[in-house]
Design a protein around this motif. Sequence first.
Motif, PDB file in Angstrom:
ATOM      1  N   HIS A 174       3.143  -5.638  19.377  1.00 26.92           N
ATOM      2  CA  HIS A 174       2.588  -6.786  20.099  1.00 26.92           C
ATOM      3  C   HIS A 174       1.068  -6.634  20.161  1.00 26.92           C
ATOM      4  CE1 HIS A 174       6.417  -8.500  21.228  1.00 26.92           C
ATOM      5  NE2 HIS A 174       6.789  -7.380  21.837  1.00 26.92           N
ATOM      6  N   PRO A 175       0.324  -7.349  19.319  1.00 26.73           N
ATOM      7  CA  PRO A 175       0.796  -8.268  18.278  1.00 26.73           C
ATOM      8  C   PRO A 175       1.271  -7.502  17.050  1.00 26.73           C
ATOM      9  CG  PRO A 175      -1.576  -8.118  18.190  1.00 26.73           C
ATOM     10  CD  PRO A 175      -1.160  -7.301  19.375  1.00 26.73           C
ATOM     11  N   PRO A 176       2.127  -8.122  16.212  1.00 23.93           N
ATOM     12  CA  PRO A 176       2.578  -7.441  14.998  1.00 23.93           C
ATOM     13  C   PRO A 176       1.430  -7.220  14.014  1.00 23.93           C
ATOM     14  CG  PRO A 176       3.968  -9.348  15.517  1.00 23.93           C
ATOM     15  CD  PRO A 176       2.749  -9.450  16.370  1.00 23.93           C
ATOM     16  N   ILE A 177       1.161  -5.966  13.677  1.00 19.28           N
ATOM     17  CA  ILE A 177       0.122  -5.640  12.697  1.00 19.28           C
ATOM     18  C   ILE A 177       0.707  -4.664  11.677  1.00 19.28           C
ATOM     19  CG2 ILE A 177      -2.185  -4.693  12.303  1.00 19.28           C
ATOM     20  CD1 ILE A 177      -2.860  -5.338  15.194  1.00 19.28           C
ATOM     21  N   THR A 178       0.559  -4.982  10.412  1.00 19.97           N
ATOM     22  CA  THR A 178       1.085  -4.162   9.329  1.00 19.97           C
ATOM     23  C   THR A 178      -0.075  -3.592   8.526  1.00 19.97           C
ATOM     24  OG1 THR A 178       2.967  -5.685   9.171  1.00 19.97           O
ATOM     25  CG2 THR A 178       2.665  -4.125   7.364  1.00 19.97           C
ATOM     26  N   ALA A 179      -0.109  -2.266   8.373  1.00 22.86           N
ATOM     27  CA  ALA A 179      -1.147  -1.608   7.574  1.00 22.86           C
ATOM     28  C   ALA A 179      -0.523  -1.114   6.270  1.00 22.86           C
ATOM     29  CB  ALA A 179      -1.760  -0.447   8.342  1.00 22.86           C
ATOM     30  N   TYR A 180      -1.313  -1.140   5.190  1.00 26.57           N
ATOM     31  CA  TYR A 180      -0.776  -0.747   3.888  1.00 26.57           C
ATOM     32  C   TYR A 180      -1.842  -0.057   3.045  1.00 26.57           C
ATOM     33  CZ  TYR A 180      -2.946  -5.268   2.886  1.00 26.57           C
ATOM     34  OH  TYR A 180      -3.829  -6.311   2.808  1.00 26.57           O
ATOM     35  N   TYR A 181      -1.344   0.724   2.097  1.00 26.66           N
ATOM     36  CA  TYR A 181      -2.212   1.420   1.140  1.00 26.66           C
ATOM     37  C   TYR A 181      -1.492   1.420  -0.204  1.00 26.66           C
ATOM     38  CZ  TYR A 181      -5.098   5.108  -0.964  1.00 26.66           C
ATOM     39  OH  TYR A 181      -5.933   5.835  -1.781  1.00 26.66           O
ATOM     40  N   ILE A 182      -2.177   0.920  -1.224  1.00 26.08           N
ATOM     41  CA  ILE A 182      -1.622   0.843  -2.579  1.00 26.08           C
ATOM     42  C   ILE A 182      -2.597   1.549  -3.515  1.00 26.08           C
ATOM     43  CG2 ILE A 182      -0.924  -0.708  -4.455  1.00 26.08           C
ATOM     44  CD1 ILE A 182      -0.385  -2.843  -2.282  1.00 26.08           C
ATOM     45  N   THR A 183      -2.078   2.442  -4.335  1.00 25.85           N
ATOM     46  CA  THR A 183      -2.972   3.199  -5.206  1.00 25.85           C
ATOM     47  C   THR A 183      -2.367   3.404  -6.588  1.00 25.85           C
ATOM     48  OG1 THR A 183      -4.206   5.286  -5.424  1.00 25.85           O
ATOM     49  CG2 THR A 183      -2.070   5.405  -4.360  1.00 25.85           C
ATOM     50  N   ASN A 184      -3.230   3.353  -7.584  1.00 21.61           N
ATOM     51  CA  ASN A 184      -2.879   3.723  -8.946  1.00 21.61           C
ATOM     52  C   ASN A 184      -3.870   4.816  -9.344  1.00 21.61           C
ATOM     53  OD1 ASN A 184      -2.743   3.938 -11.792  1.00 21.61           O
ATOM     54  ND2 ASN A 184      -1.979   1.840 -11.984  1.00 21.61           N
ATOM     55  N   PRO A 185      -3.534   6.086  -9.093  1.00 27.40           N
ATOM     56  CA  PRO A 185      -4.496   7.172  -9.290  1.00 27.40           C
ATOM     57  C   PRO A 185      -5.025   7.284 -10.711  1.00 27.40           C
ATOM     58  CG  PRO A 185      -2.622   7.914  -7.980  1.00 27.40           C
ATOM     59  CD  PRO A 185      -2.265   6.570  -8.523  1.00 27.40           C
ATOM     60  N   SER A 186      -4.152   7.080 -11.703  1.00 22.00           N
ATOM     61  CA  SER A 186      -4.601   7.256 -13.089  1.00 22.00           C
ATOM     62  C   SER A 186      -5.599   6.189 -13.510  1.00 22.00           C
ATOM     63  CB  SER A 186      -3.398   7.255 -14.036  1.00 22.00           C
ATOM     64  OG  SER A 186      -2.800   5.980 -14.102  1.00 22.00           O
ATOM     65  N   LYS A 187      -5.594   5.047 -12.833  1.00 19.07           N
ATOM     66  CA  LYS A 187      -6.543   3.976 -13.122  1.00 19.07           C
ATOM     67  C   LYS A 187      -7.717   3.957 -12.148  1.00 19.07           C
ATOM     68  CE  LYS A 187      -4.725   1.788 -16.691  1.00 19.07           C
ATOM     69  NZ  LYS A 187      -5.479   1.540 -17.936  1.00 19.07           N
ATOM     70  N   GLY A 188      -7.670   4.826 -11.144  1.00 10.65           N
ATOM     71  CA  GLY A 188      -8.770   4.874 -10.185  1.00 10.65           C
ATOM     72  C   GLY A 188      -8.833   3.659  -9.277  1.00 10.65           C
ATOM     73  N   LEU A 189      -7.669   3.117  -8.890  1.00 10.40           N
ATOM     74  CA  LEU A 189      -7.598   1.922  -8.054  1.00 10.40           C
ATOM     75  C   LEU A 189      -6.953   2.245  -6.713  1.00 10.40           C
ATOM     76  CD1 LEU A 189      -6.250  -0.572 -10.743  1.00 10.40           C
ATOM     77  CD2 LEU A 189      -8.590  -0.476  -9.862  1.00 10.40           C
ATOM     78  N   ALA A 190      -7.497   1.708  -5.639  1.00 13.99           N
ATOM     79  CA  ALA A 190      -6.903   1.884  -4.313  1.00 13.99           C
ATOM     80  C   ALA A 190      -7.155   0.630  -3.485  1.00 13.99           C
ATOM     81  CB  ALA A 190      -7.485   3.103  -3.609  1.00 13.99           C
ATOM     82  N   LEU A 191      -6.097   0.126  -2.872  1.00  8.90           N
ATOM     83  CA  LEU A 191      -6.185  -1.045  -2.006  1.00  8.90           C
ATOM     84  C   LEU A 191      -5.696  -0.650  -0.622  1.00  8.90           C
ATOM     85  CD1 LEU A 191      -6.572  -4.270  -2.000  1.00  8.90           C
ATOM     86  CD2 LEU A 191      -4.068  -4.318  -2.071  1.00  8.90           C
ATOM     87  N   ARG A 192      -6.528  -0.873   0.377  1.00  8.71           N
ATOM     88  CA  ARG A 192      -6.095  -0.656   1.759  1.00  8.71           C
ATOM     89  C   ARG A 192      -6.302  -1.931   2.541  1.00  8.71           C
ATOM     90  NH1 ARG A 192     -10.339  -0.622   5.300  1.00  8.71           N
ATOM     91  NH2 ARG A 192     -12.378   0.134   4.555  1.00  8.71           N
ATOM     92  N   GLY A 193      -5.474  -2.160   3.527  1.00 11.49           N
ATOM     93  CA  GLY A 193      -5.638  -3.373   4.299  1.00 11.49           C
ATOM     94  C   GLY A 193      -4.670  -3.445   5.454  1.00 11.49           C
ATOM     95  N   HIS A 194      -4.802  -4.490   6.224  1.00 14.77           N
ATOM     96  CA  HIS A 194      -3.855  -4.758   7.299  1.00 14.77           C
ATOM     97  C   HIS A 194      -3.785  -6.266   7.494  1.00 14.77           C
ATOM     98  CE1 HIS A 194      -7.573  -5.078   9.676  1.00 14.77           C
ATOM     99  NE2 HIS A 194      -6.870  -5.744  10.584  1.00 14.77           N
ATOM    100  N   SER A 195      -2.676  -6.703   8.063  1.00 11.50           N
ATOM    101  CA  SER A 195      -2.502  -8.135   8.295  1.00 11.50           C
ATOM    102  C   SER A 195      -1.763  -8.360   9.599  1.00 11.50           C
ATOM    103  CB  SER A 195      -1.731  -8.787   7.140  1.00 11.50           C
ATOM    104  OG  SER A 195      -0.453  -8.202   6.998  1.00 11.50           O
ATOM    105  N   ALA A 196      -2.171  -9.411  10.271  1.00 15.02           N
ATOM    106  CA  ALA A 196      -1.514  -9.875  11.485  1.00 15.02           C
ATOM    107  C   ALA A 196      -1.594 -11.394  11.470  1.00 15.02           C
ATOM    108  CB  ALA A 196      -2.193  -9.291  12.723  1.00 15.02           C
ATOM    109  N   GLN A 197      -0.856 -12.032  12.345  1.00 11.12           N
ATOM    110  CA  GLN A 197      -0.844 -13.485  12.368  1.00 11.12           C
ATOM    111  C   GLN A 197      -0.941 -13.998  13.804  1.00 11.12           C
ATOM    112  OE1 GLN A 197       1.901 -11.800  10.806  1.00 11.12           O
ATOM    113  NE2 GLN A 197       0.744 -11.764   8.887  1.00 11.12           N
TER     114      GLN A 197
END
Length: 397
Positions: free
Chosen positions: A139-162
């Motif tokens: 309360h409130p709903p908040i979702t955190a995430y991390y996405i990574t492709n190590p061999s390509k050197g890519l990383a996405l971090r973020g969070h979302s709520a509504q």
Amino acid sequence: MSGTQTPSEMPGEGVPAAQKSSWTSFVKSIVSFSGDLSSLTAPPFILSPISLTEFPAYWCERPALFAAIADAKDEKERSIAVLKWFISTLKGQYTSRNEKLGSEKKPLNPVLGELFYGHWPDYNGRGQTNLVVEQVSHHPPITAYYITNPSKGLALRGHSAQKTSFSSGSIVVKQIGHAILTVDLPGGNKEEFLITLPRLRIDGIWYGSPYIELTGVSYIQSSTGWLSTIDYEAKEGRGYFGFSIGAKSHFFKAIVTPPGSTQPVKKVDGLWHEISKDSDTGEVFTDVRTPKEEVTVGPVDQQLDFESRRLWQHVARGIREGDYDLASREKSKIENEQRQRRRDEQSSGTRWQLKHFEHIESDPVYERLGKLFNANPPKEDAYVYMNNRDFPAPASA
């Protein structure tokens, strides 16, 4: 006009007969409710069998496009590649449940500490992409995430709520949060992209067949100064003398502009849930009519108690099988357990400890890149991944 309604226009047409009473009560509660609608309890028939904690997987259901960002040769190509990948995620995020289930469904509201792990295996040299998701607030709903492709050197971090409200027969959703994509460059440098989120409007509530439309404008700002602007309320087509002649559902226009300029070097328009093209050449830009690639997830019986698919398995089964009594019972059981857990924490003076993410009050990357296009708000908080998850080892070729 009461005798001229078509079946698709009649109130409640999309509602199962046995659920019309609970649906009517739900609609009345929406109309009369003041405040954030996310706290309302939806009737089981309008629920998705998927928890909101799974939604960050939609960022990477076309992993080859994500990996292709790293292969771009320069700043301009990278910004265009990021835009292409981003547009390709929208269908999964906002219309895929409509296609599968006949209408948009309300995702299951995650419990605090709920987890979701997955990956997309290496294929054709694209590298393995890994996903960690944690529900960091209830309360409130908040979702955190991390996405990574190590061999390509890519990383996405973020969070979302509504934040949700009701207006003129529709549910209006203001998405709160942002994502930061980091690209490792040759020579040890990095390029960062700030990605903001569109607003949503959920129509079709009155008929029991909700669907999502994106509204407003979102941005992708590179640390190099390149900017992509995506307009979800643009008009489609050009009539006599080049004037716009109308709008179409899921239509968008996007432009990519270089540092210090408002003159686009790339213009794209089309349907984000089907196909888009270069506005000047007609060349296909995105085509998401082809099958997406579902995230690979471990077997339910090997998951932790707080992993989404294990936690909600009986609720999901009830929804999928149309056994709404089962779904309601199991959902209430989980919710009551969570309420008791919060009461126990309050009485003992303890707080739930996050497993994978650390909260910071102001994201310095958001603030720095947001200044380049006057982001609103000028500051946002963030959840930083603590690098404490062992991902599956990439399969050997």
